[in-house]
Design an enzyme around this catalytic site. Structure first.
Site, PDB file in Angstrom:
ATOM      1  N   ASP A  60       0.812  -1.231   0.000  1.00 37.35           N
ATOM      2  CA  ASP A  60       0.000   0.000   0.000  1.00 37.35           C
ATOM      3  C   ASP A  60       0.843   1.278   0.000  1.00 37.35           C
ATOM      4  O   ASP A  60       0.308   2.370   0.233  1.00 37.35           O
ATOM      5  CB  ASP A  60      -0.910   0.008   1.241  1.00 37.35           C
ATOM      6  CG  ASP A  60      -2.147  -0.865   1.057  1.00 37.35           C
ATOM      7  OD1 ASP A  60      -2.844  -0.668   0.047  1.00 37.35           O
ATOM      8  OD2 ASP A  60      -2.392  -1.731   1.905  1.00 37.35           O
ATOM      9  N   GLU A  65      -0.335   9.523   1.691  1.00 41.13           N
ATOM     10  CA  GLU A  65      -1.095  10.418   2.577  1.00 41.13           C
ATOM     11  C   GLU A  65      -1.283   9.827   3.972  1.00 41.13           C
ATOM     12  O   GLU A  65      -1.343  10.559   4.965  1.00 41.13           O
ATOM     13  CB  GLU A  65      -2.486  10.678   1.989  1.00 41.13           C
ATOM     14  CG  GLU A  65      -3.399  11.391   2.968  1.00 41.13           C
ATOM     15  CD  GLU A  65      -4.808  11.583   2.435  1.00 41.13           C
ATOM     16  OE1 GLU A  65      -5.195  12.737   2.270  1.00 41.13           O
ATOM     17  OE2 GLU A  65      -5.497  10.586   2.169  1.00 41.13           O
ATOM     18  N   ASP A  66      -1.391   8.492   4.038  1.00 40.38           N
ATOM     19  CA  ASP A  66      -1.721   7.866   5.323  1.00 40.38           C
ATOM     20  C   ASP A  66      -0.568   7.873   6.315  1.00 40.38           C
ATOM     21  O   ASP A  66      -0.760   7.559   7.483  1.00 40.38           O
ATOM     22  CB  ASP A  66      -2.202   6.423   5.082  1.00 40.38           C
ATOM     23  CG  ASP A  66      -3.540   6.410   4.372  1.00 40.38           C
ATOM     24  OD1 ASP A  66      -4.388   7.251   4.722  1.00 40.38           O
ATOM     25  OD2 ASP A  66      -3.722   5.587   3.462  1.00 40.38           O
ATOM     26  N   ARG A  85       0.973  -1.567   7.402  1.00 45.46           N
ATOM     27  CA  ARG A  85       1.331  -0.288   6.800  1.00 45.46           C
ATOM     28  C   ARG A  85       2.322   0.514   7.645  1.00 45.46           C
ATOM     29  O   ARG A  85       2.736   1.604   7.243  1.00 45.46           O
ATOM     30  CB  ARG A  85       0.049   0.534   6.526  1.00 45.46           C
ATOM     31  CG  ARG A  85      -0.894  -0.196   5.561  1.00 45.46           C
ATOM     32  CD  ARG A  85      -1.767   0.743   4.789  1.00 45.46           C
ATOM     33  NE  ARG A  85      -0.992   1.770   4.126  1.00 45.46           N
ATOM     34  CZ  ARG A  85      -1.498   2.876   3.612  1.00 45.46           C
ATOM     35  NH1 ARG A  85      -2.790   3.077   3.679  1.00 45.46           N
ATOM     36  NH2 ARG A  85      -0.729   3.772   3.031  1.00 45.46           N
ATOM     37  N   ARG A 130      -9.402   2.884  11.540  1.00 44.47           N
ATOM     38  CA  ARG A 130      -7.948   3.075  11.475  1.00 44.47           C
ATOM     39  C   ARG A 130      -7.400   4.063  12.509  1.00 44.47           C
ATOM     40  O   ARG A 130      -6.219   4.024  12.839  1.00 44.47           O
ATOM     41  CB  ARG A 130      -7.569   3.592  10.077  1.00 44.47           C
ATOM     42  CG  ARG A 130      -7.832   2.605   8.954  1.00 44.47           C
ATOM     43  CD  ARG A 130      -6.854   1.457   8.970  1.00 44.47           C
ATOM     44  NE  ARG A 130      -7.150   0.448   7.968  1.00 44.47           N
ATOM     45  CZ  ARG A 130      -6.701   0.495   6.714  1.00 44.47           C
ATOM     46  NH1 ARG A 130      -5.943   1.486   6.330  1.00 44.47           N
ATOM     47  NH2 ARG A 130      -7.003  -0.470   5.869  1.00 44.47           N
ATOM     48  N   HIS A 160     -12.036   5.914   5.639  1.00 45.35           N
ATOM     49  CA  HIS A 160     -11.420   7.075   6.288  1.00 45.35           C
ATOM     50  C   HIS A 160     -12.377   8.275   6.271  1.00 45.35           C
ATOM     51  O   HIS A 160     -13.279   8.343   5.434  1.00 45.35           O
ATOM     52  CB  HIS A 160     -10.162   7.503   5.518  1.00 45.35           C
ATOM     53  CG  HIS A 160      -8.997   6.581   5.640  1.00 45.35           C
ATOM     54  ND1 HIS A 160      -8.311   6.110   4.542  1.00 45.35           N
ATOM     55  CD2 HIS A 160      -8.365   6.076   6.728  1.00 45.35           C
ATOM     56  CE1 HIS A 160      -7.307   5.347   4.961  1.00 45.35           C
ATOM     57  NE2 HIS A 160      -7.318   5.302   6.272  1.00 45.35           N
ATOM     58  N   CYS A 247      -5.075  10.310  -1.288  1.00 46.65           N
ATOM     59  CA  CYS A 247      -4.126   9.430  -0.589  1.00 46.65           C
ATOM     60  C   CYS A 247      -2.829   9.224  -1.340  1.00 46.65           C
ATOM     61  O   CYS A 247      -1.875   8.691  -0.776  1.00 46.65           O
ATOM     62  CB  CYS A 247      -4.772   8.112  -0.235  1.00 46.65           C
ATOM     63  SG  CYS A 247      -5.458   7.272  -1.607  1.00 46.65           S
TER      64      CYS A 247
HETATM   65  C1  CIR Z   1      -5.569   0.632   2.823  1.00 48.32           C
HETATM   66  O1  CIR Z   1      -6.561  -0.053   3.082  1.00 48.32           O
HETATM   67  O2  CIR Z   1      -4.858   1.097   3.717  1.00 48.32           O
HETATM   68  C2  CIR Z   1      -5.211   0.876   1.381  1.00 48.32           C
HETATM   69  N1  CIR Z   1      -5.535  -0.268   0.596  1.00 48.32           N
HETATM   70  C3  CIR Z   1      -5.933   2.083   0.838  1.00 48.32           C
HETATM   71  C4  CIR Z   1      -5.560   3.349   1.554  1.00 48.32           C
HETATM   72  C5  CIR Z   1      -6.236   4.538   0.996  1.00 48.32           C
HETATM   73  N2  CIR Z   1      -5.844   5.691   1.700  1.00 48.32           N
HETATM   74  C6  CIR Z   1      -6.524   6.823   1.706  1.00 48.32           C
HETATM   75  O3  CIR Z   1      -7.575   6.929   1.104  1.00 48.32           O
HETATM   76  N3  CIR Z   1      -6.033   7.815   2.430  1.00 48.32           N
END
Ligand code: CIR
Length: 254
Positions: A60, A65-66, A85, A130, A160, A247
């Site tokens: 991922d 962004e995360d 992650r 999350r 999110h 993201c």
């Molecule tokens: C996840 O589930 O963490 C990733 N497959 C997708 C993350 C998407 N992040 C976001 O929209 N900020």
């Protein structure tokens, strides 16, 4: 000058985390081509794009962004709500350390950047699968000295907070009210997504233009009729990994 940090798509994106979507095959080369057009769009809107090297073993890792929240005064390195992650932050912290003083969310706090929406001096933190109260409280302590008001915003039915609501103009939010209550955001105007397009609330506002996915034509029409300036991009392959537009970058003033 705006910096946009991005990262190339991992070869293992097919093994990404999925919460609300069924697993479908992802064509890595199509995902990479779409990601390059997204980066090109950021460049055309005036960003200096800094692309980090691929992290082949972190499926991922394109969703930068995360991993962090970057404000004018500091950056907060986050601790994801999913174990798979957490290793993504090492390289991000190295990259951000040349721009900002770093703070870190620590156990038991968890925050994914997709849950953090800043509108002026208010920072909303989505209470999702999350991100938790302990994480939001740590953010509150880091940001208090700089005069930010940190507020928790419960979300339901989506990954999110920014799946449910994003800023698309001054004091204007694009929202899916089935996933988040608009009363969490006083003093803002709202544009509702088309109800047939639940994922349509994630848009990226950059230098006065809204980058918007081609996947949601009905909501796109609503935005056009409102006079919002749009740049449409195709990120359909990344969307199969439950990734949205915001993201794929971390954008901040140099
Ligand atoms: C996840 O589930 O963490 C990733 N497959 C997708 C993350 C998407 N992040 C976001 O929209 N900020």
């Amino acid at each position: 000058m705006l910096i946009a940090i991005t990262r190339n798509v991992s070869d293992r994106i097919a093994y990404c985390e999925l919460t609300h979507l069924k697993r479908r095959p992802i064509d890595v080369s199509v995902a990479r081509t779409q990601h390059r057009s997204y980066e090109q769009c950021l460049i055309e809107l005036g960003c200096k794009v800094q692309t980090l090297p691929t992290e082949p073993d972190l499926p991922d890792s394109v969703f930068v962004e995360d991993t962090a929240v970057v404000l004018d005064e500091l950056a907060i390195i986050l601790r994801s709500g999913v174990e798979s992650r957490r290793a993504e932050t090492d390289s991000i912290a190295r990259a951000l350390s040349s721009y900002r003083q770093l703070f870190h969310i620590t156990d038991p706090g968890t925050v994914d950047g997709g849950d953090v929406l800043r509108v002026d001096r208010t920072v909303y933190v989505g209470m999702s699968g999350r991100s938790n109260k302990a994480g939001a409280e740590q953010m509150r302590q880091f940001l208090k000295p700089y005069g930010y008001d940190v507020r928790n915003a419960p979300v339901k039915g989506c990954l999110h907070l920014k799946s449910a609501v994003t800023q698309i103009a001054e004091q204007t939010l694009l929202i899916n009210r089935n996933w988040v209550d608009s009363e969490n955001f006083p003093a803002n105007k709202f544009i509702d997504i088309d109800p047939s397009e639940p994922y349509a609330a994630n848009a990226l506002w950059v230098n006065g233009t809204v980058i918007y996915p081609s996947l949601f034509p009905r909501t796109q029409r609503i935005l056009e009729e409102t006079g919002i300036k749009l740049r449409i991009v195709d990120v359909s392959e990344l969307a199969k990994a439950e990734g949205a537009l915001t993201c794929c970058s971390l954008i901040f003033e140099r």
